[in-house]
Write a protein that holds these residues in place. Structure first.
Motif, PDB file in Angstrom:
ATOM      1  N   PRO B 306     -52.409  -8.513  25.339  1.00 47.04           N
ATOM      2  CA  PRO B 306     -53.545  -9.301  25.811  1.00 47.04           C
ATOM      3  C   PRO B 306     -53.803 -10.514  24.906  1.00 47.04           C
ATOM      4  CG  PRO B 306     -54.309  -7.393  24.592  1.00 47.04           C
ATOM      5  CD  PRO B 306     -52.813  -7.266  24.666  1.00 47.04           C
ATOM      6  N   THR B 307     -54.659 -11.408  25.386  1.00 47.38           N
ATOM      7  CA  THR B 307     -55.065 -12.565  24.583  1.00 47.38           C
ATOM      8  C   THR B 307     -56.565 -12.502  24.309  1.00 47.38           C
ATOM      9  OG1 THR B 307     -55.592 -13.907  26.510  1.00 47.38           O
ATOM     10  CG2 THR B 307     -53.315 -14.021  25.677  1.00 47.38           C
ATOM     11  N   ILE B 308     -56.974 -13.261  23.310  1.00 50.39           N
ATOM     12  CA  ILE B 308     -58.407 -13.340  22.999  1.00 50.39           C
ATOM     13  C   ILE B 308     -59.163 -13.912  24.204  1.00 50.39           C
ATOM     14  CG2 ILE B 308     -60.111 -14.504  21.541  1.00 50.39           C
ATOM     15  CD1 ILE B 308     -58.066 -14.292  19.238  1.00 50.39           C
ATOM     16  N   ASP B 309     -58.606 -14.966  24.789  1.00 56.59           N
ATOM     17  CA  ASP B 309     -59.260 -15.579  25.955  1.00 56.59           C
ATOM     18  C   ASP B 309     -59.382 -14.584  27.106  1.00 56.59           C
ATOM     19  OD1 ASP B 309     -59.465 -17.848  24.533  1.00 56.59           O
ATOM     20  OD2 ASP B 309     -57.808 -18.907  25.513  1.00 56.59           O
ATOM     21  N   GLY B 310     -58.341 -13.773  27.281  1.00 52.22           N
ATOM     22  CA  GLY B 310     -58.369 -12.770  28.342  1.00 52.22           C
ATOM     23  C   GLY B 310     -59.507 -11.786  28.148  1.00 52.22           C
ATOM     24  N   LEU B 311     -59.702 -11.371  26.898  1.00 53.23           N
ATOM     25  CA  LEU B 311     -60.786 -10.423  26.614  1.00 53.23           C
ATOM     26  C   LEU B 311     -62.156 -11.071  26.847  1.00 53.23           C
ATOM     27  CD1 LEU B 311     -59.341  -8.772  23.388  1.00 53.23           C
ATOM     28  CD2 LEU B 311     -59.765  -7.618  25.555  1.00 53.23           C
ATOM     29  N   VAL B 312     -62.257 -12.359  26.512  1.00 54.57           N
ATOM     30  CA  VAL B 312     -63.530 -13.054  26.713  1.00 54.57           C
ATOM     31  C   VAL B 312     -63.890 -13.109  28.193  1.00 54.57           C
ATOM     32  CG1 VAL B 312     -64.672 -15.306  26.503  1.00 54.57           C
ATOM     33  CG2 VAL B 312     -63.360 -14.395  24.580  1.00 54.57           C
ATOM     34  N   ASP B 316     -65.465  -6.010  30.740  1.00 60.09           N
ATOM     35  CA  ASP B 316     -66.385  -5.402  29.772  1.00 60.09           C
ATOM     36  C   ASP B 316     -67.164  -6.521  29.082  1.00 60.09           C
ATOM     37  OD1 ASP B 316     -67.654  -4.253  27.610  1.00 60.09           O
ATOM     38  OD2 ASP B 316     -65.963  -2.960  27.061  1.00 60.09           O
ATOM     39  N   ARG B 317     -68.370  -6.780  29.596  1.00 67.04           N
ATOM     40  CA  ARG B 317     -69.122  -7.941  29.101  1.00 67.04           C
ATOM     41  C   ARG B 317     -69.613  -7.748  27.654  1.00 67.04           C
ATOM     42  NH1 ARG B 317     -66.973 -11.555  30.384  1.00 67.04           N
ATOM     43  NH2 ARG B 317     -68.648 -12.940  29.723  1.00 67.04           N
ATOM     44  N   THR B 318     -69.876  -6.508  27.257  1.00 68.72           N
ATOM     45  CA  THR B 318     -70.291  -6.273  25.868  1.00 68.72           C
ATOM     46  C   THR B 318     -69.157  -6.636  24.922  1.00 68.72           C
ATOM     47  OG1 THR B 318     -71.645  -4.467  26.673  1.00 68.72           O
ATOM     48  CG2 THR B 318     -71.230  -4.527  24.301  1.00 68.72           C
ATOM     49  N   LEU B 319     -67.973  -6.162  25.280  1.00 66.63           N
ATOM     50  CA  LEU B 319     -66.792  -6.495  24.468  1.00 66.63           C
ATOM     51  C   LEU B 319     -66.547  -8.001  24.506  1.00 66.63           C
ATOM     52  CD1 LEU B 319     -64.256  -5.636  22.840  1.00 66.63           C
ATOM     53  CD2 LEU B 319     -63.070  -5.374  25.045  1.00 66.63           C
ATOM     54  N   ALA B 320     -66.676  -8.589  25.695  1.00 58.92           N
ATOM     55  CA  ALA B 320     -66.383 -10.015  25.852  1.00 58.92           C
ATOM     56  C   ALA B 320     -67.294 -10.861  24.965  1.00 58.92           C
ATOM     57  CB  ALA B 320     -66.555 -10.418  27.324  1.00 58.92           C
ATOM     58  N   ARG B 321     -68.564 -10.525  24.954  1.00 65.20           N
ATOM     59  CA  ARG B 321     -69.513 -11.293  24.137  1.00 65.20           C
ATOM     60  C   ARG B 321     -69.185 -11.177  22.661  1.00 65.20           C
ATOM     61  NH1 ARG B 321     -74.931  -9.284  24.471  1.00 65.20           N
ATOM     62  NH2 ARG B 321     -75.256 -10.827  22.857  1.00 65.20           N
ATOM     63  N   TRP B 322     -68.808  -9.984  22.263  1.00 66.00           N
ATOM     64  CA  TRP B 322     -68.456  -9.768  20.848  1.00 66.00           C
ATOM     65  C   TRP B 322     -67.197 -10.557  20.487  1.00 66.00           C
ATOM     66  CZ3 TRP B 322     -64.183  -6.981  18.749  1.00 66.00           C
ATOM     67  CH2 TRP B 322     -64.253  -6.735  17.378  1.00 66.00           C
ATOM     68  N   ALA B 392     -60.688  -1.106  20.751  1.00 67.71           N
ATOM     69  CA  ALA B 392     -60.897   0.127  19.988  1.00 67.71           C
ATOM     70  C   ALA B 392     -61.710  -0.156  18.720  1.00 67.71           C
ATOM     71  CB  ALA B 392     -59.542   0.743  19.626  1.00 67.71           C
ATOM     72  N   LEU B 393     -61.389  -1.252  18.053  1.00 69.28           N
ATOM     73  CA  LEU B 393     -62.126  -1.616  16.840  1.00 69.28           C
ATOM     74  C   LEU B 393     -63.599  -1.876  17.168  1.00 69.28           C
ATOM     75  CD1 LEU B 393     -62.504  -2.528  13.894  1.00 69.28           C
ATOM     76  CD2 LEU B 393     -61.562  -4.757  14.525  1.00 69.28           C
ATOM     77  N   HIS B 394     -63.818  -2.566  18.285  1.00 68.73           N
ATOM     78  CA  HIS B 394     -65.199  -2.843  18.684  1.00 68.73           C
ATOM     79  C   HIS B 394     -65.974  -1.546  18.894  1.00 68.73           C
ATOM     80  CE1 HIS B 394     -68.335  -3.715  21.795  1.00 68.73           C
ATOM     81  NE2 HIS B 394     -68.660  -4.566  20.840  1.00 68.73           N
ATOM     82  N   ALA B 395     -65.357  -0.607  19.550  1.00 66.47           N
ATOM     83  CA  ALA B 395     -66.021   0.687  19.795  1.00 66.47           C
ATOM     84  C   ALA B 395     -66.301   1.396  18.470  1.00 66.47           C
ATOM     85  CB  ALA B 395     -65.159   1.551  20.704  1.00 66.47           C
ATOM     86  N   ASP B 396     -65.343   1.337  17.554  1.00 66.70           N
ATOM     87  CA  ASP B 396     -65.543   1.982  16.250  1.00 66.70           C
ATOM     88  C   ASP B 396     -66.669   1.307  15.466  1.00 66.70           C
ATOM     89  OD1 ASP B 396     -63.512   3.798  16.705  1.00 66.70           O
ATOM     90  OD2 ASP B 396     -61.978   2.593  15.705  1.00 66.70           O
ATOM     91  N   LEU B 397     -66.711  -0.007  15.537  1.00 66.11           N
ATOM     92  CA  LEU B 397     -67.779  -0.734  14.831  1.00 66.11           C
ATOM     93  C   LEU B 397     -69.140  -0.416  15.427  1.00 66.11           C
ATOM     94  CD1 LEU B 397     -66.055  -4.230  14.379  1.00 66.11           C
ATOM     95  CD2 LEU B 397     -66.771  -2.683  12.532  1.00 66.11           C
TER      96      LEU B 397
END
Lengths: 175, 562
Positions: B306-312, B316-322, B392-397
C-alpha cells in the motif's frame, strides 16, 4: 592559605593526583601595593609591576604579577615574555574568563612560567583549571589534601587542551 | 545509532561517581548551596517549586528501545511514573530526590546515557532533525556531526563557565526541523559543487525576553573545521560576553552590541590562529568512524502498495486522519516516518507515562529497528515503519492512548511545564494548553485546519518557544494574577520569524476563546484548504486577526498594558 602545585618532576599530561602536591611553604610572597619590597620572589599587582618594573628587575629575584581575569590579550602577550609567575584572579566560581586567559597564555603567547589560580578557587574546578594551563591553585576553602583527589575523578578527556595537544580520538583506539 | 566505546562508558560511570561524592559533600554541609549550585546545574539538576527536577540528555533526540525501557523504569522507581519531553529533545523528571540522583545516573550510564550539561552556563545538549537519516529532503545526515560536537563539548575545560547557556542545533536538510534560527549556533550541513561537505554557520539566535533570529556568519565552513570554528566562537563569547546581567549574557546580545561584522571578524581572527591545530582539525577517518554508527537500517525490498496516499483515502477514517497528520514519506520505498503525538486529552503536552515509554519501546522493536526519536515539538518519531504495518501500529498506539491524529495541527501544542512545576514561571501553561486543545479539538476534526503550530510559555524565558509558534501564548503576571499574551506569525522553520504581539493580554479564562477566534478568522480568510494558517497571516497581516480576536470581546480591563 592552602596551595596546591603541580610537581616540578611531573610531565605535562591530563590531571592526576600523583602529579600534584600540597605546598606548605611557598617561595613566593604576595606583596600589597603599599608594602615595602622584601627580598626574594614576589607577586605584585599589575600597576605596581608597571610602576616599578626596573626596580623589580634589578633585585635578582623572580617576578610574579597578579592580573584580573579580563586582562586584554596585548597585556597578556607582554607579561608572558617578561615574568616568571602569573596569578589570575577568579572573582567568582561562575565567571569563566580565566579559563580562556590561561589557554591564550599557554598556546597563543607561549607562557612557560607558573600560572596560579587565586580568588574563588574551589576543589571542583581544579581539574578544569589544570587542563587549560594552570599549575598552581590557592584553594579558597576546604582541605587541600582532600582536594587532590578531584584530579582523579574523571580520567577520560575528549578534547585537546593546554595539558594535551591531541583529542581522545588521536590518542586512543576508538570504537 | 552511536554506541559507546570503553572511553565513553568509563566517562559516564566516573561522572556518576563524581556526582555521588558532590551530593554527599552537599548533604554533609562541606559544600554550601552556593558552591553546589553550579555543580548540580552542570548535571541538569534544578530546584523547582516542589522538588528537584532532573533533566536527562537525549543527544539529538535519538533513543534505543533499551534506553526507553530504562527511562520507564527510572520514572517508575524514582519519580511518579511519568516524564516530560522538552523542546530541546531531553526528558525531565519532576519529582526526584537529591539522594537518589547519583543512583539514577548509574542507571543511565548502564544504557549509555547521562545528564551532563543539560543545564548550567555551558554547551547544552546538541539538538537535530528528528527525521535525520530518513528524510527525503536531506543533503547530509547531521547526526555524526552532532555526536562529534557532543564529545567535543562534554566537560570542555575552557567552556564550563560561559556567560550563559549555549545551545547548538544541526540540520542537514533543506526544510529546517531543528529550529536552527533560534540557537546560539545553528548549523546547516550542505554539499558544495564537488560534493564536499560543509556548514552554513548561523550565530546569535535565541528566544527568551529578547527573541532574535540567528545571523549567517559563514556560508561554507569545511567539515574538518567544525570543531575549530565552534571553539573560536565559544572563545570570543567567553571572553567578551556580558557577565553583569544574566538577561544580557547570551551571545545574541554580544552580536547585537558588537555588530555582526565585528563579531565575525573576531571569530575569524581567532579561528585563523587555531584552524590548523591538530587538537581541533577533524580528519576524514574520524568523521567516517563516527558516521559508521549511523549507517542506514537494512531495509527490505517492498512492494509499491500500500501507499501512504492510499491509506489517507481509505475507508477507515480514523486511520486515514492519523496517517494524514502523523505519517511522513520516507526516502526508502515501502517505508514511512511515523510521528507519535504526545498531545492527548489526558496528559500535559510532552508527558509520557512509564507504561507508554515501555509501549513505545516494544513498538520500536516490533516496527522500527528498535529506535525512537524525540522532537523539539515534544513528540516521538518511529523513523522506519513499513507502510504495510501502519494500520497495526496505529491500533497498537491507540491501546496506550498514543494515537492522537494531530501532529503539526493546532492541538499539537508545545508547552513548558509552567507554574505547575517551574520556579521561574509567572503563569500556568498546562491548563491553558488543555483548555485550548479541548476547545479546538472538534473544530480541527470538522474543518481540516491544516498545519498550525501553537506554543505556550509560562514566562518570558520562553521554554515553550512561543516566539516561533504560528500562534504563541505567553503567560505573564499582573499584580499576582495570570494573564496571557497572544502572538501571531512566528515560525521555527527555514522561513523563521518571530511572532508579533496581537494586542492586550487575556485572563486565563479568556485565552482559549481568543485562540479559537483567531483560528476561525483563518478559516474565513483562507482561499482554500491548501493555504495554511501561516500563509494567510503572511498574506493578510495581523489586522483581520486582531479584529476577529478583539472585535466584540474587548473590555477596558483587557486593554490595560500588554
Amino acid at each position: 592559605m592552602a596551595l596546591i602545585r603541580r610537581r616540578l618532576s611531573a610531565p605535562l599530561r591530563e590531571p592526576r593526583s600523583s602529579d600534584y602536591e600540597v605546598v606548605d611553604t611557598d617561595a613566593w610572597l604576595a606583596i600589597a601595593d603599599d608594602a615595602a619590597l622584601p627580598a626574594g620572589d614576589v607577586i605584585v599587582s599589575l600597576s605596581r609591576f608597571r610602576a616599578e618594573r626596573e626596580l623589580l628587575a634589578q633585585r635578582g629575584a623572580r617576578i610574579g604579577v597578579r592580573i584580573p581575569n579580563d586582562t586584554a590579550p596585548d597585556v597578556l602577550a607582554e607579561l608572558a615574555s617578561s615574568v616568571s609567575l602569573l596569578a589570575i584572579e577568579l572573582p567568582t566560581q561562575r565567571d569563566g574568563r580565566a579559563y580562556t586567559v590561561a589557554r591564550w597564555l599557554r598556546q597563543r603567547f607561549g607562557f612557560r612560567g607558573e600560572l596560579r589560580a587565586v580568588g574563588k578557587v574551589v576543589r571542583d574546578q581544579l581539574s578544569y583549571l589544570a587542563r587549560v594551563g594552570f599549575d598552581a591553585f590557592e584553594l579558597s576553602r576546604g582541605s587541600a589534601h582532600d582536594a587532590l583527589a578531584s584530579f582523579d575523578e574523571l580520567s577520560v578527556h575528549y578534547q585537546a587542551s593546554s595539558d594535551q595537544p591531541l583529542p581522545l580520538w588521536k590518542r586512543a583506539a576508538r570504537g | 545509532m552511536y554506541r559507546y566505546d570503553e572511553h565513553d562508558l568509563r566517562l559516564v560511570q566516573e561522572r556518576a561517581r563524581q556526582f555521588r561524592d558532590q551530593v554527599a559533600r552537599r548533604l554533609s554541609g562541606a559544600l554550601s548551596e552556593e558552591e553546589f549550585r553550579p555543580l548540580r546545574l552542570q548535571n541538569g539538576l534544578y530546584i523547582q517549586l516542589h522538588a528537584y527536577m532532573l533533566r536527562i540528555a537525549i543527544p539529538y533526540g535519538l533513543l534505543s528501545s533499551a534506553q526507553l525501557r530504562k527511562l520507564a523504569h527510572i520514572t517508575r522507581t524514582y519519580d511518579r511514573g511519568y516524564g516530560h519531553f522538552t523542546t530541546r529533545q531531553n526528558l525531565q523528571l519532576n519529582w526526584v530526590r537529591l539522594e537518589d540522583v547519583p543512583t539514577i545516573l548509574d542507571e543511565l550510564a548502564s544504557v549509555e546515557m547521562h545528564a551532563i550539561q543539560t543545564s548550567g552556563n555551558c554547551v547544552r545538549n546538541v539538538t537535530s532533525d528528528p527525521f535525520a537519516g530518513v528524510a527525503r529532503d536531506e543533503d547530509v545526515d547531521p547526526r555524526p556531526y552532532c555526536e562529534l560536537l557532543r564529545q567535543y563539548s562534554t566537560f570542555h575545560p575552557e567552556f564550563a563557565y560561559l556567560p550563559r547557556k549555549f545551545k547548538i542545533a544541526v540540520t542537514g536538510s533543506r526544510h529546517d526541523r531543528a529550529a536552527i534560527a533560534v540557537h546560539d549556533i545553528g548549523l546547516r550541513a550542505v554539499r558544495d559543487a564537488t560534493g564536499g561537505i560543509g556548514f552554513e554557520v548561523f550565530v546569535g539566535g535565541g528566544q527568551g525576553r529578547t527573541p532574535v533570529l540567528a545571523t549567517c556568519i559563514r556560508t561554507f565552513l569545511p567539515e574538518r573545521h567544525l570543531l575549530s570554528y565552534t571553539e573560536a566562537i565559544l572563545r570570543v563569547y567567553n571572553q567578551l560576553g556580558r557577565r553583569d546581567n544574566i538577561y544580557k549574557a547570551r551571545i545574541k546580545i554580544l552580536l547585537n552590541e558588537l555588530g555582526a561584522a565585528e563579531l565575525t571578524r573576531r571569530v575569524e581572527e581567532e579561528h585563523a590562529r587555531i584552524a590548523d591545530d591538530e587538537g581541533l582539525v577533524l580528519t576524514d577517518d574520524e568523521i567516517q568512524r563516527v558516521a559508521r554508527h549511523f549507517e542506514p537500517a537494512v531495509y527490505e525490498q517492498l512492494e509499491a502498495s500500500p501507499t501512504i496516499d492510499g491509506l489517507v483515502l481509505g475507508k477507515d477514517r480514523t486511520l486515514a486522519r492519523w496517517v494524514e497528520a502523523n505519517v511522513v514519506g520516507h526516502r526508502t520505498p515501502g517505508y514511512a516516518i511515523v510521528q507519535i503525538s504526545l498531545k492527548s486529552e489526558r496528559l500535559p503536552p510532552g508527558d509520557a507515562t512509564h507504561a507508554q515509554l515501555d509501549a513505545v519501546a516494544d513498538l520500536a522493536d516490533r516496527y522500527s529497528f528498535g529506535r525512537a526519536v524525540v522532537t523539539h515539538r515534544q513528540n516521538l518519531v518511529l523513523t522506519d515503519v513499513k507502510i504495510s504495518d501502519l494500520a497495526a501500529l496505529h491500533a497498537d498506539l491507540a491501546r496506550v492512548e498514543l494515537a492522537s491524529p494531530n501532529v503539526g495541527r493546532v492541538t499539537d501544542i508545545v508547552a513548558c511545564p509552567g507554574l505547575d512545576y517551574c520556579d521561574l514561571a509567572n503563569a500556568r501553561s498546562i491548563p491553558v494548553a488543555q483548555d485550548v486543545a479541548a476547545r479546538l479539538r472538534s473544530l480541527e476534526t470538522e474543518q481540516d485546519l491544516g498545519p498550525i503550530t501553537l506554543n505556550i510559555s509560562g514566562c518570558i524565558n520562553a521554554c515553550g518557544h512561543h516566539h516561533v509558534g504560528n500562534l504563541g501564548i505567553l503567560g505573564i503576571d499582573k499584580l499576582g494574577e495570570e494573564f496571557y499574551q497572544l502572538t501571531l506569525g512566528g515560525d521555527h522553520t527555514e522561513t523563521a520569524a518571530i511572532g508579533k504581539i496581537l494586542g492586550p493580554s487575556f485572563a486565563a479564562t479568556e485565552i482559549a476563546g481568543a485562540v479559537e477566534r483567531a483560528v476561525r478568522a483563518y478559516l474565513a480568510l483562507r482561499t482554500d484548504r491548501s493555504e495554511t494558517f501561516l500563509a494567510v497571516v503572511r498574506r493578510v497581516g495581523p489586522a483581520p486577526f486582531k479584529e476577529a480576536v478583539y472585535g466584540a470581546h474587548s473590555t477596558p480591563t483587557q486593554r490595560t498594558a500588554a
